[in-house]
Motif scaffolding. Structure first.
Motif, mmCIF file in Angstrom:
data_model
loop_
_atom_site.group_PDB
_atom_site.id
_atom_site.type_symbol
_atom_site.label_atom_id
_atom_site.label_comp_id
_atom_site.label_asym_id
_atom_site.label_seq_id
_atom_site.Cartn_x
_atom_site.Cartn_y
_atom_site.Cartn_z
ATOM 1 N N GLY A 157 0.799 -1.213 0.000
ATOM 2 C CA GLY A 157 0.000 0.000 0.000
ATOM 3 C C GLY A 157 0.833 1.264 0.000
ATOM 4 O O GLY A 157 2.037 1.247 -0.240
ATOM 5 N N THR A 158 0.149 2.370 0.274
ATOM 6 C CA THR A 158 0.778 3.687 0.248
ATOM 7 C C THR A 158 1.133 4.127 1.659
ATOM 8 O O THR A 158 0.305 4.068 2.566
ATOM 9 C CB THR A 158 -0.173 4.729 -0.383
ATOM 10 N N TRP A 159 2.370 4.568 1.817
ATOM 11 C CA TRP A 159 2.900 5.055 3.093
ATOM 12 C C TRP A 159 3.204 6.532 2.941
ATOM 13 O O TRP A 159 3.705 6.970 1.907
ATOM 14 C CB TRP A 159 4.176 4.287 3.449
ATOM 15 N N ARG A 160 2.911 7.304 3.992
ATOM 16 C CA ARG A 160 3.142 8.756 3.963
ATOM 17 C C ARG A 160 3.993 9.162 5.155
ATOM 18 O O ARG A 160 3.807 8.658 6.260
ATOM 19 C CB ARG A 160 1.816 9.498 4.000
ATOM 20 N N ALA A 161 4.890 10.106 4.915
ATOM 21 C CA ALA A 161 5.772 10.575 5.984
ATOM 22 C C ALA A 161 5.020 11.421 6.985
ATOM 23 O O ALA A 161 4.077 12.135 6.643
ATOM 24 C CB ALA A 161 6.931 11.382 5.401
ATOM 25 N N GLY A 162 5.482 11.349 8.230
ATOM 26 C CA GLY A 162 4.984 12.223 9.274
ATOM 27 C C GLY A 162 5.868 13.446 9.368
ATOM 28 O O GLY A 162 6.663 13.734 8.476
ATOM 29 N N SER A 163 5.724 14.188 10.454
ATOM 30 C CA SER A 163 6.529 15.383 10.737
ATOM 31 C C SER A 163 6.435 16.446 9.652
ATOM 32 O O SER A 163 7.366 17.209 9.427
ATOM 33 C CB SER A 163 8.002 14.988 10.961
ATOM 34 N N GLY A 164 5.299 16.488 8.951
ATOM 35 C CA GLY A 164 5.083 17.524 7.949
ATOM 36 C C GLY A 164 5.895 17.357 6.677
ATOM 37 O O GLY A 164 6.072 18.311 5.924
ATOM 38 N N ILE A 218 9.804 8.578 9.892
ATOM 39 C CA ILE A 218 8.687 7.654 10.073
ATOM 40 C C ILE A 218 7.685 7.807 8.932
ATOM 41 O O ILE A 218 7.260 8.914 8.607
ATOM 42 C CB ILE A 218 7.982 7.896 11.428
ATOM 43 N N LEU A 219 7.320 6.668 8.343
ATOM 44 C CA LEU A 219 6.267 6.609 7.327
ATOM 45 C C LEU A 219 5.088 5.846 7.922
ATOM 46 O O LEU A 219 5.274 4.846 8.614
ATOM 47 C CB LEU A 219 6.756 5.880 6.072
ATOM 48 N N TYR A 220 3.872 6.303 7.627
ATOM 49 C CA TYR A 220 2.650 5.707 8.165
ATOM 50 C C TYR A 220 1.788 5.172 7.030
ATOM 51 O O TYR A 220 1.669 5.812 5.991
ATOM 52 C CB TYR A 220 1.822 6.756 8.923
ATOM 53 N N ARG A 221 1.141 4.027 7.270
ATOM 54 C CA ARG A 221 0.222 3.523 6.259
ATOM 55 C C ARG A 221 -1.167 4.119 6.422
ATOM 56 O O ARG A 221 -2.020 3.969 5.566
ATOM 57 C CB ARG A 221 0.153 2.007 6.275
ATOM 58 N N SER A 222 -1.373 4.838 7.492
ATOM 59 C CA SER A 222 -2.635 5.551 7.697
ATOM 60 C C SER A 222 -2.311 7.044 7.732
ATOM 61 O O SER A 222 -1.318 7.473 7.182
ATOM 62 C CB SER A 222 -3.289 5.088 9.003
ATOM 63 N N THR A 223 -3.110 7.812 8.406
ATOM 64 C CA THR A 223 -2.875 9.250 8.504
ATOM 65 C C THR A 223 -1.568 9.514 9.257
ATOM 66 O O THR A 223 -1.398 9.038 10.377
ATOM 67 C CB THR A 223 -4.043 9.933 9.247
ATOM 68 N N PRO A 224 -0.642 10.247 8.652
ATOM 69 C CA PRO A 224 0.637 10.524 9.325
ATOM 70 C C PRO A 224 0.464 11.414 10.548
ATOM 71 O O PRO A 224 -0.441 12.245 10.598
ATOM 72 C CB PRO A 224 1.466 11.256 8.264
ATOM 73 N N GLU A 225 1.337 11.241 11.524
ATOM 74 C CA GLU A 225 1.337 12.086 12.710
ATOM 75 C C GLU A 225 2.241 13.287 12.449
ATOM 76 O O GLU A 225 3.395 13.125 12.049
ATOM 77 C CB GLU A 225 1.865 11.311 13.920
ATOM 78 N N ALA A 226 1.720 14.501 12.664
ATOM 79 C CA ALA A 226 2.534 15.707 12.488
ATOM 80 C C ALA A 226 3.677 15.726 13.487
ATOM 81 O O ALA A 226 4.799 16.116 13.184
ATOM 82 C CB ALA A 226 1.676 16.961 12.641
ATOM 83 N N THR A 227 3.383 15.279 14.702
ATOM 84 C CA THR A 227 4.407 15.089 15.735
ATOM 85 C C THR A 227 4.289 13.648 16.176
ATOM 86 O O THR A 227 3.237 13.239 16.673
ATOM 87 C CB THR A 227 4.164 16.025 16.935
#
Length: 197
Positions: free
Chosen positions: A67-74, A179-188
């Motif tokens: 699936g798709t992973w999105r980076a956190g920390s903005g 950190i990459l997240y498979r769900s909604t990334p955490e800003a912090t």
């Protein structure tokens, strides 16, 4: 899964038994019983904290990584892991495994040079732990490295990967990981991210 495979009820029951029916009740004076009781209550509190601190999945599979992973920390990074074993990285920070020296924190990656590249991926290719994914950039890729490793984690239903930045592991905190997240990334990132194993 709970740490040590022990539930909170077992810790409380053990402490109560020791205080009222075990060695403390039979062989200790009242003052000693109070001190031992206080020590056991403290021990119980620590054990409860360990038992309840996380709900981690230690048995992740390759299917968990698709699936798709999105980076956190903005950060704008995305990583697509396909079922055919290929990947596409978009807006990947060059200093995270490709070229150059990584910064100490994820926030320092904001505004740095990024690249798009592709290649193949697999679970646990170069590590003893199967809970790791390995990206192998294509030979013509602008990412100048043979591979990039990331720990694959699941905690309280949040799937994420961790790649350590330039900080000694014994001094690192959650902000010292890409950190990459498979769900909604955490800003912090949650302060426990990347440290639950």
């Amino acid at each position: 899964m709970r740490a040590f495979g022990v539930g909170p009820g077992a810790v409380i029951s053990l402490t109560s038994s020791v205080l009222h029916h075990g060695l403390v009740a039979n062989f200790a004076s009242n003052g000693t019983r109070r001190r031992i009781g206080a020590l056991l209550v403290t021990f119980s509190a620590v054990m409860l904290a360990l038992v309840a601190c996380t709900n981690s999945d230690f048995n992740l599979t390759k299917e968990d990584a698709y699936g798709t992973w999105r980076a956190g920390s903005g950060l704008p990074t995305t990583l697509e892991l396909a079922t055919d074993g290929t990947f596409q990285a978009t807006a990947w920070p060059v200093s995270v495994g490709c070229d150059g020296d990584p910064p100490a924190t994820a926030k320092e990656l904001r505004g740095t040079e990024t690249i798009d590249f592709s290649g193949t991926w697999e679970e646990g290719a170069y590590a003893a732990s199967p809970n790791e994914i390995t990206l192998t950039p294509a030979p013509e890729s602008p990412c100048g490295t043979p591979w990039i490793d990331a720990d694959l984690r699941s905690e309280d239903g949040v799937l994420y990967t961790c790649t350590k930045l330039d900080t000694p592991i014994d001094l690192a905190s959650a902000e010292n990981w890409f950190i990459l997240y498979r769900s909604t990334p955490e800003a912090t990132p949650d302060s426990g991210r990347c440290f639950n194993y």
